[in-house]
Motif scaffolding. Sequence first.
Motif, short mmCIF file in Angstrom:
data_model
loop_
_atom_site.label_atom_id
_atom_site.label_comp_id
_atom_site.label_asym_id
_atom_site.label_seq_id
_atom_site.Cartn_x
_atom_site.Cartn_y
_atom_site.Cartn_z
N UNK A 1 0.86 -1.15 0.01
CA UNK A 1 0.01 -0.01 -0.12
C UNK A 1 0.82 1.23 -0.06
N UNK A 2 1.81 1.18 0.90
CA UNK A 2 2.69 2.45 0.86
C UNK A 2 3.38 2.82 -0.40
N UNK A 3 3.97 1.63 -0.72
CA UNK A 3 4.72 1.51 -2.24
C UNK A 3 3.83 2.14 -3.32
N UNK B 1 6.21 13.92 0.89
CA UNK B 1 6.47 13.00 1.82
C UNK B 1 7.94 12.63 2.22
N UNK B 2 8.12 11.99 3.54
CA UNK B 2 9.48 11.84 3.98
C UNK B 2 9.64 10.44 4.47
N UNK B 3 8.88 9.93 5.50
CA UNK B 3 9.04 8.79 6.20
C UNK B 3 7.42 8.20 6.17
N UNK B 4 7.61 6.67 6.04
CA UNK B 4 6.28 5.99 6.02
C UNK B 4 6.42 5.13 7.35
N UNK C 1 11.42 8.01 2.02
CA UNK C 1 10.94 8.18 0.86
C UNK C 1 12.08 8.65 0.12
N UNK C 2 12.12 7.79 -1.03
CA UNK C 2 13.44 8.12 -1.94
C UNK C 2 13.03 8.14 -3.33
N UNK D 1 10.03 3.53 -1.55
CA UNK D 1 10.24 3.73 -0.53
C UNK D 1 11.60 2.67 -0.10
N UNK D 2 12.46 3.23 0.69
CA UNK D 2 13.66 2.63 1.27
C UNK D 2 13.37 2.16 2.53
N UNK D 3 13.09 0.78 2.83
CA UNK D 3 12.69 0.18 4.25
C UNK D 3 13.69 -0.01 5.12
N UNK D 4 13.46 0.24 6.34
CA UNK D 4 14.63 0.31 7.30
C UNK D 4 14.53 -1.20 7.95
N UNK D 5 15.83 -1.70 7.98
CA UNK D 5 16.02 -2.95 8.53
C UNK D 5 15.86 -2.80 10.10
N UNK D 6 15.11 -3.61 10.56
CA UNK D 6 14.75 -3.68 12.06
C UNK D 6 16.17 -4.23 12.60
#
Length: 189
Positions: free
Chosen positions: A73-75, A96-99, A114-115, A119-124
């Motif tokens: 959805x975010x992508x 947008x900046x962050x999801x 946001x790139x 979206x560049x997802x943050x690895x936990x």
Amino acid sequence: MQLKTHHFEGVAFIATPYRSGTYLRKDVFWRQFTITCQGHVEYPEDDPVYGSWWTPQTLVLGKCGLIVDAMSLANTRVLHHDFDLTDVSDALSFAPELIIVRDRGQRLVLAGQFRGDTVRWCIPVASDDETEQIVNEVAELRSEASYEAGWDNFSTAQGLRFRARVLEGRLVDRFWRHHTRKVILAATL
């Protein structure tokens, strides 16, 4: 992912894939994750000669029942720049900046930066030691941002605060770390 639906006394429940032996009512299951987007909204000045101004804003993108659906959805919203500004009257645009994806208990499940149109997802984080390291890095960035703001270097301070917020996106709640990491790694293959 094939989900199993069970009926108890005529009410549909879904076996959650995140906790073995746990069932959530169907309507609750499909709303368990809230996807928001942090960014800035542009507004026109009272006098058009002066252009416009920007202010921080968080928009709700939707709700989902699966982490992979939240990512999708975010992508999609980011790719098509599909942000609902109807609640923000007079808004011209949204940057947008962050999801951020949170569960019903407001615990962080997933975050992404946001790139461009992705979206560049943050690895936990993988451990409590890594969590401590990230918390220290965030504190250092915020301290540096405060110092820069004291010297009227507002754009530098803003950039440092943003880097701190992106790093905080790795601080996924302990329960969700494994599930989120698995989904992100599967998406990158």
